[in-house]
Design a protein around this motif. Structure first.
Motif, mmCIF file in Angstrom:
data_model
loop_
_atom_site.group_PDB
_atom_site.id
_atom_site.type_symbol
_atom_site.label_atom_id
_atom_site.label_comp_id
_atom_site.label_asym_id
_atom_site.label_seq_id
_atom_site.Cartn_x
_atom_site.Cartn_y
_atom_site.Cartn_z
ATOM 1 N N ILE A 1 0.713 -1.617 -0.014
ATOM 2 C CA ILE A 1 0.011 0.093 -0.058
ATOM 3 C C ILE A 1 0.890 1.447 -0.185
ATOM 4 O O ILE A 1 0.212 2.008 -0.911
ATOM 5 C CB ILE A 1 -0.994 -0.590 1.061
ATOM 6 C CG1 ILE A 1 -1.823 -1.107 1.589
ATOM 7 C CG2 ILE A 1 -2.381 1.169 0.765
ATOM 8 C CD1 ILE A 1 -2.963 -1.531 1.943
ATOM 9 N N VAL A 2 1.787 1.298 0.967
ATOM 10 C CA VAL A 2 2.788 2.224 0.853
ATOM 11 C C VAL A 2 3.388 2.975 -0.995
ATOM 12 O O VAL A 2 3.050 3.852 -1.304
ATOM 13 C CB VAL A 2 3.545 2.066 1.587
ATOM 14 C CG1 VAL A 2 5.247 3.181 2.079
ATOM 15 C CG2 VAL A 2 3.362 2.047 3.135
ATOM 16 N N GLY A 3 3.913 1.990 -1.241
ATOM 17 C CA GLY A 3 4.352 1.730 -2.561
ATOM 18 C C GLY A 3 3.391 2.130 -3.403
ATOM 19 O O GLY A 3 3.831 3.195 -3.868
ATOM 20 N N ILE A 4 2.000 1.935 -3.556
ATOM 21 C CA ILE A 4 0.898 2.950 -4.347
ATOM 22 C C ILE A 4 0.679 3.404 -4.393
ATOM 23 O O ILE A 4 1.072 5.019 -5.160
ATOM 24 C CB ILE A 4 -0.380 1.186 -4.193
ATOM 25 C CG1 ILE A 4 -0.239 -0.030 -4.991
ATOM 26 C CG2 ILE A 4 -1.254 2.255 -5.513
ATOM 27 C CD1 ILE A 4 -0.997 -1.093 -4.079
ATOM 28 N N TYR A 5 0.698 3.881 -3.310
ATOM 29 C CA TYR A 5 0.790 5.326 -2.179
ATOM 30 C C TYR A 5 1.459 6.649 -2.707
ATOM 31 O O TYR A 5 1.184 8.161 -3.498
ATOM 32 C CB TYR A 5 0.020 5.689 -1.380
ATOM 33 C CG TYR A 5 -1.082 4.844 -0.325
ATOM 34 C CD1 TYR A 5 -2.489 4.468 -1.286
ATOM 35 C CD2 TYR A 5 -1.775 5.360 1.223
ATOM 36 C CE1 TYR A 5 -3.822 4.495 -0.862
ATOM 37 C CE2 TYR A 5 -3.018 5.293 1.260
ATOM 38 C CZ TYR A 5 -3.966 4.840 0.376
ATOM 39 O OH TYR A 5 -5.097 3.975 0.879
ATOM 40 N N ASP A 6 2.501 6.101 -2.959
ATOM 41 C CA ASP A 6 3.942 6.729 -3.314
ATOM 42 C C ASP A 6 3.777 6.992 -4.666
ATOM 43 O O ASP A 6 4.207 8.538 -5.536
ATOM 44 C CB ASP A 6 5.237 5.968 -2.617
ATOM 45 C CG ASP A 6 5.739 6.127 -1.677
ATOM 46 O OD1 ASP A 6 6.124 5.153 -0.942
ATOM 47 O OD2 ASP A 6 4.333 6.984 -0.552
ATOM 48 N N ASN A 7 3.045 6.347 -5.204
ATOM 49 C CA ASN A 7 2.809 6.368 -6.805
ATOM 50 C C ASN A 7 2.093 7.582 -6.644
ATOM 51 O O ASN A 7 2.018 8.577 -8.264
ATOM 52 C CB ASN A 7 2.590 5.533 -7.196
ATOM 53 C CG ASN A 7 3.568 4.119 -7.550
ATOM 54 O OD1 ASN A 7 4.402 4.731 -7.466
ATOM 55 N ND2 ASN A 7 3.179 2.938 -7.568
ATOM 56 N N TYR A 8 0.837 8.378 -5.790
ATOM 57 C CA TYR A 8 0.564 9.399 -6.352
ATOM 58 C C TYR A 8 0.971 10.220 -4.695
ATOM 59 O O TYR A 8 -0.026 10.097 -3.984
ATOM 60 C CB TYR A 8 -0.814 8.442 -6.143
ATOM 61 C CG TYR A 8 -1.234 7.632 -7.682
ATOM 62 C CD1 TYR A 8 -0.783 5.905 -6.804
ATOM 63 C CD2 TYR A 8 -1.146 7.866 -8.817
ATOM 64 C CE1 TYR A 8 -0.919 5.102 -8.459
ATOM 65 C CE2 TYR A 8 -1.021 7.034 -9.853
ATOM 66 C CZ TYR A 8 -1.296 5.982 -9.634
ATOM 67 O OH TYR A 8 -1.614 4.363 -10.642
ATOM 68 N N PRO A 9 1.152 11.501 -5.254
ATOM 69 C CA PRO A 9 1.954 11.692 -3.488
ATOM 70 C C PRO A 9 0.365 12.809 -4.517
ATOM 71 O O PRO A 9 0.254 13.444 -2.922
ATOM 72 C CB PRO A 9 3.084 12.886 -4.690
ATOM 73 C CG PRO A 9 3.446 12.217 -5.112
ATOM 74 C CD PRO A 9 2.156 11.272 -6.504
ATOM 75 N N SER A 10 -0.117 12.616 -4.828
ATOM 76 C CA SER A 10 -1.417 13.753 -4.342
ATOM 77 C C SER A 10 -2.110 13.387 -3.773
ATOM 78 O O SER A 10 -3.369 13.794 -2.695
ATOM 79 C CB SER A 10 -2.369 14.810 -5.529
ATOM 80 O OG SER A 10 -2.911 12.914 -6.105
ATOM 81 N N LEU A 11 -2.515 12.005 -3.034
ATOM 82 C CA LEU A 11 -3.343 11.456 -2.457
ATOM 83 C C LEU A 11 -3.424 11.884 -1.065
ATOM 84 O O LEU A 11 -2.129 11.537 -0.149
ATOM 85 C CB LEU A 11 -3.021 9.701 -2.590
ATOM 86 C CG LEU A 11 -3.998 9.356 -3.602
ATOM 87 C CD1 LEU A 11 -3.038 7.549 -3.602
ATOM 88 C CD2 LEU A 11 -5.435 9.074 -3.595
ATOM 89 N N GLY A 12 -4.240 12.080 -0.385
ATOM 90 C CA GLY A 12 -4.034 12.685 1.946
ATOM 91 C C GLY A 12 -4.451 11.182 1.903
ATOM 92 O O GLY A 12 -4.055 11.704 3.183
ATOM 93 N N THR A 13 -4.008 10.486 2.230
ATOM 94 C CA THR A 13 -4.538 9.296 3.019
ATOM 95 C C THR A 13 -3.257 8.569 3.372
ATOM 96 O O THR A 13 -2.119 8.099 2.735
ATOM 97 C CB THR A 13 -5.435 8.079 2.010
ATOM 98 O OG1 THR A 13 -6.577 8.585 1.610
ATOM 99 C CG2 THR A 13 -5.518 7.111 3.635
ATOM 100 N N GLU A 14 -3.173 8.805 4.857
ATOM 101 C CA GLU A 14 -1.695 7.816 5.190
ATOM 102 C C GLU A 14 -2.253 6.322 5.778
ATOM 103 O O GLU A 14 -3.560 6.318 5.814
ATOM 104 C CB GLU A 14 -1.979 8.432 6.925
ATOM 105 C CG GLU A 14 -1.179 9.959 6.271
ATOM 106 C CD GLU A 14 -0.748 11.199 8.305
ATOM 107 O OE1 GLU A 14 -0.101 11.330 8.000
ATOM 108 O OE2 GLU A 14 -1.455 10.436 9.189
ATOM 109 N N VAL A 15 -1.038 5.433 6.085
ATOM 110 C CA VAL A 15 -1.430 4.386 5.511
ATOM 111 C C VAL A 15 -1.365 4.191 7.104
ATOM 112 O O VAL A 15 -0.924 4.363 8.445
ATOM 113 C CB VAL A 15 -0.053 3.427 5.283
ATOM 114 C CG1 VAL A 15 -0.285 1.848 5.229
ATOM 115 C CG2 VAL A 15 -0.271 3.476 3.820
ATOM 116 N N LEU A 16 -1.992 3.171 8.357
ATOM 117 C CA LEU A 16 -2.021 3.300 9.771
ATOM 118 C C LEU A 16 -2.639 2.150 9.933
ATOM 119 O O LEU A 16 -2.950 1.466 9.965
ATOM 120 C CB LEU A 16 -3.909 3.785 10.311
ATOM 121 C CG LEU A 16 -3.474 3.872 11.858
ATOM 122 C CD1 LEU A 16 -5.032 5.093 11.897
ATOM 123 C CD2 LEU A 16 -3.894 2.283 12.619
#
Ligand code: G3P
Length: 218
Positions: A147-162
């Motif tokens: 998930i961290v790797g996927i989210y890093d592809n889209y810096p505009s995403l505001g969701t944090e991995v908890l």
């Protein structure tokens, strides 16, 4: 990595908040039941003890009722994060609440596809359950890395991995190595993070040598 404590036990939260290292709190219906208290009362008290996000979970499963519950919970305090399960109705509720500027923690996440949906729904946090995946023989920490790797592809995403469902100190370390923004940790595991036998042994030796000097600093 931010440290949240995963409990609704106010005495535990008070004790850990005093360390100055607590960044937030997560609760869930099971933890509220364990506290033996009314959710509105215990969440209100927790929000006064901790400035950071405090997750309070809805109990309904249909959009209309989840939305009403979420709106009511959000009015308890400005640091309330409404927790919703990763279901169609849960994500509809997440979208509606986040559009209104309310923090949402999407919980019971067990796949990267689910985490993608949570981000699209405007979640502030997504809670992948590491321990429960380990419990069935899967690699829960791989999901965090994914998930961290996927989210890093889209810096505009505001969701944090908890990272949630943390079972031991190795999970905390692995979550940090994986780049999780937050780990929500049971109180006993937080306390275990401090412990190392060489620290105890070294301190004992320092104190013995200091005592032999007969000095005092004050
Ligand atoms: O509160 C969310 C999550 O951390 C609970 O995980 O598996 O310990 O019930 P678990």
């Amino acid at each position: 990595m931010k440290f949240f404590v995963d409990t609704a036990d106010v005495s535990e939260i008070k004790d850990l908040a005093a360390t100055g290292l607590l960044d937030g709190v997560t609760t869930n219906p099971s933890l509220i039941a364990k506290s033996g208290r009314k959710i509105l009362d215990v969440i209100s008290e927790i929000c006064e003890l901790v400035d950071g996000p405090v997750s309070a979970e809805v109990a309904a499963t249909d959009f209309e009722t989840m939305l009403k519950e979420g709106q009511k919970l959000s009015k308890i305090a400005s640091n309330v994060t409404v927790k919703v399960p990763l279901t169609v109705d849960g994500l509809k509720t997440c979208k509606a609440l986040s559009d209104d500027g309310i923090m949402v923690n999407v919980t019971l996440c067990f796949s990267a596809n689910q985490a993608l949906l949570a981000a699209k729904a405007g979640a502030s946090f997504v809670s992948p359950f590491v321990g429960r995946l380990d419990d069935i023989g899967e690699d829960g920490m791989f999901l965090i890395e994914d998930i961290v790797g996927i989210y890093d592809n889209y810096p505009s995403l505001g969701t944090e991995v908890l990272a949630a469902s943390i079972r031991h100190t190795a999970h905390v370390l692995a979550a940090a190595k994986a780049g999780a923004h937050v780990a929500t940790i049971p109180p006993n595991v937080i306390r275990q993070l401090y412990n190392h036998p060489l620290t105890d042994k070294g301190l004992e030796a320092f104190l013995a040598d200091w005592a032999s000097t007969g000095q005092s600093i004050l």
